[in-house]
Design a protein around this motif. Sequence first.
Motif, PDB file in Angstrom:
ATOM      1  N   LEU A  50       0.843  -1.201   0.000  1.00  0.00           N
ATOM      2  CA  LEU A  50       0.000   0.000   0.000  1.00  0.00           C
ATOM      3  C   LEU A  50       0.874   1.245   0.000  1.00  0.00           C
ATOM      4  CD1 LEU A  50      -2.826  -0.824   2.600  1.00  0.00           C
ATOM      5  CD2 LEU A  50      -2.952  -0.913   0.101  1.00  0.00           C
ATOM      6  N   GLY A  51       1.913   1.211   0.840  1.00  0.00           N
ATOM      7  CA  GLY A  51       2.842   2.332   0.866  1.00  0.00           C
ATOM      8  C   GLY A  51       3.591   2.473  -0.452  1.00  0.00           C
ATOM      9  N   SER A  52       3.896   1.345  -1.076  1.00  0.00           N
ATOM     10  CA  SER A  52       4.602   1.386  -2.355  1.00  0.00           C
ATOM     11  C   SER A  52       3.715   1.934  -3.468  1.00  0.00           C
ATOM     12  CB  SER A  52       5.111  -0.005  -2.722  1.00  0.00           C
ATOM     13  OG  SER A  52       6.060  -0.445  -1.777  1.00  0.00           O
ATOM     14  N   ALA A  53       2.424   1.578  -3.454  1.00  0.00           N
ATOM     15  CA  ALA A  53       1.487   2.118  -4.446  1.00  0.00           C
ATOM     16  C   ALA A  53       1.415   3.635  -4.305  1.00  0.00           C
ATOM     17  CB  ALA A  53       0.107   1.499  -4.249  1.00  0.00           C
ATOM     18  N   TYR A  54       1.357   4.077  -3.056  1.00  0.00           N
ATOM     19  CA  TYR A  54       1.380   5.517  -2.779  1.00  0.00           C
ATOM     20  C   TYR A  54       2.684   6.115  -3.285  1.00  0.00           C
ATOM     21  CZ  TYR A  54       1.497   9.826   0.029  1.00  0.00           C
ATOM     22  OH  TYR A  54       1.586  11.136   0.439  1.00  0.00           O
ATOM     23  N   GLY A  55       3.794   5.409  -3.023  1.00  0.00           N
ATOM     24  CA  GLY A  55       5.101   5.911  -3.427  1.00  0.00           C
ATOM     25  C   GLY A  55       5.291   6.003  -4.936  1.00  0.00           C
ATOM     26  N   ASN A 244      10.352   7.114   6.168  1.00  0.00           N
ATOM     27  CA  ASN A 244       9.442   6.131   5.582  1.00  0.00           C
ATOM     28  C   ASN A 244       9.281   4.892   6.456  1.00  0.00           C
ATOM     29  OD1 ASN A 244      10.569   6.831   2.249  1.00  0.00           O
ATOM     30  ND2 ASN A 244       8.629   7.401   3.175  1.00  0.00           N
ATOM     31  N   SER A 245      10.224   4.669   7.360  1.00  0.00           N
ATOM     32  CA  SER A 245      10.286   3.376   8.055  1.00  0.00           C
ATOM     33  C   SER A 245      10.154   3.450   9.569  1.00  0.00           C
ATOM     34  CB  SER A 245      11.616   2.684   7.707  1.00  0.00           C
ATOM     35  OG  SER A 245      11.822   2.623   6.317  1.00  0.00           O
ATOM     36  N   PHE A 246      10.178   4.641  10.148  1.00  0.00           N
ATOM     37  CA  PHE A 246      10.169   4.707  11.612  1.00  0.00           C
ATOM     38  C   PHE A 246       8.868   4.150  12.204  1.00  0.00           C
ATOM     39  CE2 PHE A 246       7.738   8.605  11.017  1.00  0.00           C
ATOM     40  CZ  PHE A 246       6.952   8.686  12.161  1.00  0.00           C
ATOM     41  N   TYR A 247       7.813   4.063  11.383  1.00  0.00           N
ATOM     42  CA  TYR A 247       6.541   3.525  11.855  1.00  0.00           C
ATOM     43  C   TYR A 247       6.682   2.067  12.330  1.00  0.00           C
ATOM     44  CZ  TYR A 247       4.914   7.479   9.035  1.00  0.00           C
ATOM     45  OH  TYR A 247       4.731   8.716   8.486  1.00  0.00           O
ATOM     46  N   TYR A 248       7.678   1.365  11.816  1.00  0.00           N
ATOM     47  CA  TYR A 248       7.864  -0.031  12.200  1.00  0.00           C
ATOM     48  C   TYR A 248       8.408  -0.181  13.614  1.00  0.00           C
ATOM     49  CZ  TYR A 248       6.767  -1.230   7.411  1.00  0.00           C
ATOM     50  OH  TYR A 248       6.110  -1.376   6.211  1.00  0.00           O
ATOM     51  N   ILE A 249       8.809   0.929  14.218  1.00  0.00           N
ATOM     52  CA  ILE A 249       9.203   0.883  15.619  1.00  0.00           C
ATOM     53  C   ILE A 249       7.984   0.550  16.482  1.00  0.00           C
ATOM     54  CG2 ILE A 249      10.036   2.282  17.561  1.00  0.00           C
ATOM     55  CD1 ILE A 249      11.823   3.772  15.612  1.00  0.00           C
ATOM     56  N   THR A 250       6.797   0.984  16.046  1.00  0.00           N
ATOM     57  CA  THR A 250       5.565   0.727  16.798  1.00  0.00           C
ATOM     58  C   THR A 250       5.272  -0.771  16.924  1.00  0.00           C
ATOM     59  OG1 THR A 250       4.590   2.866  16.230  1.00  0.00           O
ATOM     60  CG2 THR A 250       3.072   1.113  16.852  1.00  0.00           C
ATOM     61  N   PRO A 251       5.165  -1.536  15.822  1.00  0.00           N
ATOM     62  CA  PRO A 251       4.941  -2.983  15.979  1.00  0.00           C
ATOM     63  C   PRO A 251       6.140  -3.692  16.609  1.00  0.00           C
ATOM     64  CG  PRO A 251       5.287  -2.441  13.664  1.00  0.00           C
ATOM     65  CD  PRO A 251       5.120  -1.141  14.394  1.00  0.00           C
ATOM     66  N   TYR A 252       7.350  -3.135  16.442  1.00  0.00           N
ATOM     67  CA  TYR A 252       8.532  -3.722  17.073  1.00  0.00           C
ATOM     68  C   TYR A 252       8.415  -3.650  18.593  1.00  0.00           C
ATOM     69  CZ  TYR A 252      13.405  -4.291  18.553  1.00  0.00           C
ATOM     70  OH  TYR A 252      14.552  -4.712  19.175  1.00  0.00           O
ATOM     71  N   ALA A 253       7.896  -2.533  19.097  1.00  0.00           N
ATOM     72  CA  ALA A 253       7.706  -2.385  20.539  1.00  0.00           C
ATOM     73  C   ALA A 253       6.715  -3.423  21.059  1.00  0.00           C
ATOM     74  CB  ALA A 253       7.219  -0.973  20.863  1.00  0.00           C
ATOM     75  N   SER A 367      12.225   8.413  -3.557  1.00  0.00           N
ATOM     76  CA  SER A 367      11.958   7.080  -4.102  1.00  0.00           C
ATOM     77  C   SER A 367      11.848   6.030  -3.003  1.00  0.00           C
ATOM     78  CB  SER A 367      13.064   6.674  -5.094  1.00  0.00           C
ATOM     79  OG  SER A 367      14.329   6.628  -4.449  1.00  0.00           O
ATOM     80  N   GLY A 368      12.308   6.390  -1.799  1.00  0.00           N
ATOM     81  CA  GLY A 368      12.140   5.488  -0.664  1.00  0.00           C
ATOM     82  C   GLY A 368      10.684   5.169  -0.389  1.00  0.00           C
ATOM     83  N   GLU A 369       9.783   6.064  -0.818  1.00  0.00           N
ATOM     84  CA  GLU A 369       8.345   5.813  -0.688  1.00  0.00           C
ATOM     85  C   GLU A 369       7.958   4.518  -1.394  1.00  0.00           C
ATOM     86  OE1 GLU A 369       5.929   7.240   0.863  1.00  0.00           O
ATOM     87  OE2 GLU A 369       6.312   9.376   1.141  1.00  0.00           O
ATOM     88  N   PRO A 373       8.785   0.513   1.924  1.00  0.00           N
ATOM     89  CA  PRO A 373       7.692  -0.321   2.436  1.00  0.00           C
ATOM     90  C   PRO A 373       7.790  -1.775   1.994  1.00  0.00           C
ATOM     91  CG  PRO A 373       6.839   1.765   1.626  1.00  0.00           C
ATOM     92  CD  PRO A 373       8.272   1.683   1.181  1.00  0.00           C
ATOM     93  N   ILE A 374       8.234  -2.008   0.740  1.00  0.00           N
ATOM     94  CA  ILE A 374       8.388  -3.371   0.248  1.00  0.00           C
ATOM     95  C   ILE A 374       9.522  -4.075   0.982  1.00  0.00           C
ATOM     96  CG2 ILE A 374       9.023  -4.770  -1.748  1.00  0.00           C
ATOM     97  CD1 ILE A 374       7.578  -2.823  -3.520  1.00  0.00           C
ATOM     98  N   VAL A 375      10.643  -3.363   1.152  1.00  0.00           N
ATOM     99  CA  VAL A 375      11.785  -3.927   1.880  1.00  0.00           C
ATOM    100  C   VAL A 375      11.372  -4.289   3.303  1.00  0.00           C
ATOM    101  CG1 VAL A 375      14.039  -3.385   2.876  1.00  0.00           C
ATOM    102  CG2 VAL A 375      13.552  -2.771   0.509  1.00  0.00           C
ATOM    103  N   ALA A 376      10.664  -3.371   3.958  1.00  0.00           N
ATOM    104  CA  ALA A 376      10.235  -3.609   5.343  1.00  0.00           C
ATOM    105  C   ALA A 376       9.277  -4.789   5.430  1.00  0.00           C
ATOM    106  CB  ALA A 376       9.576  -2.352   5.902  1.00  0.00           C
ATOM    107  N   GLY A 377       8.275  -4.822   4.555  1.00  0.00           N
ATOM    108  CA  GLY A 377       7.309  -5.919   4.571  1.00  0.00           C
ATOM    109  C   GLY A 377       7.968  -7.260   4.296  1.00  0.00           C
ATOM    110  N   ALA A 378       8.915  -7.273   3.351  1.00  0.00           N
ATOM    111  CA  ALA A 378       9.621  -8.506   3.020  1.00  0.00           C
ATOM    112  C   ALA A 378      10.477  -8.982   4.190  1.00  0.00           C
ATOM    113  CB  ALA A 378      10.485  -8.294   1.784  1.00  0.00           C
ATOM    114  N   CYS A 379      11.116  -8.050   4.882  1.00  0.00           N
ATOM    115  CA  CYS A 379      11.939  -8.406   6.052  1.00  0.00           C
ATOM    116  C   CYS A 379      11.077  -9.051   7.137  1.00  0.00           C
ATOM    117  CB  CYS A 379      12.628  -7.160   6.619  1.00  0.00           C
ATOM    118  SG  CYS A 379      14.013  -6.542   5.636  1.00  0.00           S
TER     119      CYS A 379
END
Length: 431
Positions: A50-55, A244-253, A367-369, A373-379
Amino acid sequence: MKGKLRKNIPTLVILIIAGEMIYTLPYFRNYYYDVFLNAFHLTNTQMGTLGSAYGVCCLISYIFGGYVADRWRTKHLLSISLFATGILGFALLLYPPYPVLLLIYAAWGITSIMTFWVALIKAVRSLASENEQGKAFGFFEGGRGAAKVIESALVLGLFAFLAKQLSDKLALSSVIIFYSVMCILLGIMIMLLYKEPDGNNSSDDEIKEKADKKFDWAILLRILKMPTTWLAAILILTSYAMINSFYYITPYATAAFGASTIIAAALGYFSQYCRPIGSFGSGIIGDRIGISNMVIIGYCVLAIGLAALIVLPGKPSFILLLLVFIAIIYISMYALQATHFAILVEGDYPVETTGTVAMPLMIIGYSGEIFMPIVAGACLDHWSGTEGYKVLFTILLGLTIVGLITAIIWQRVTKEKRKEIALLKREMKAS
């Protein structure tokens, strides 16, 4: 020129509020990551897509955004963008299937960038003189953070109350309604109250003449030949990857430290409390010691925060220490964001070419947009547990180091222009 920014504070306030609220809908899913994931029945990879489509649509919009911003009235562009973004927000209330979600996020990439972002940047640059660019963008980013603090406190309180009384899904719907209504109301307010900045008022005939004028490829080619263009693009790319990626700190917590859904969402919103500190501090200090010096400091602090986040043991007893490192990351990343366009003054780009300069900078820099998100989701889908998060944070640390090296090279390339700016500051203090 002295005091130009002060005279334009009312205009800056309008831009700050609009510049914050239009991005709440494309990004709010990250603050309520797990709830959004469950409500729309998505995988981590689909969430990232979804983030990549936006990006992708943002990238396309960056190509044409400069052309649009240089040829139509800012007032009309801002209002139309806010109206369209809010209307698309209401479509989320139907909880549509994944393909429709992709279309909505793709459309937001157009409404929040092509007709909005470049025009917004150009407007902010025009409000301040050369030696006030750091303050202008520092106050702009800090003001957006302050607006986010107020908005997030209200929305998080609403979400927590409704989640407890009703359900997480209904609470999420209330968040969607709030953001959609706010965008539309702001669009109406700007249409009624916004005035073009001094020196940027054009007659209808002049606006039409600009719209009919062909794109000046000679200016673009000259800009592309400047090494500062490519260095600035890398600086934006490497620092924006963190944004683009700091949001993943939330589910990491949640996964590593056992934080509840409410606490995790609060940690996400905590970024906005750090935002004014990073942005205001970056703007004020940057104008005193030099924007590029501030950039180097920002990358160093960000690298320290990421390294600490990677090695910190995932235990509930360490959650307070986690908060400290998160604060370091948030403050430094917003300090860097505040310099994205303020640093252009060291690259010797005139304000009137902002739309053209923005084209290559945003295509590369943002272009990180698309890929983050794809890199993060894949990880997260490839590595189980908290390991996927740590792999992601390691990638971000690598990009931060690349940004630091680029900033050092930037200083060598812009040595003469920075001397001119320093001389101008001394002359203004003496006068």
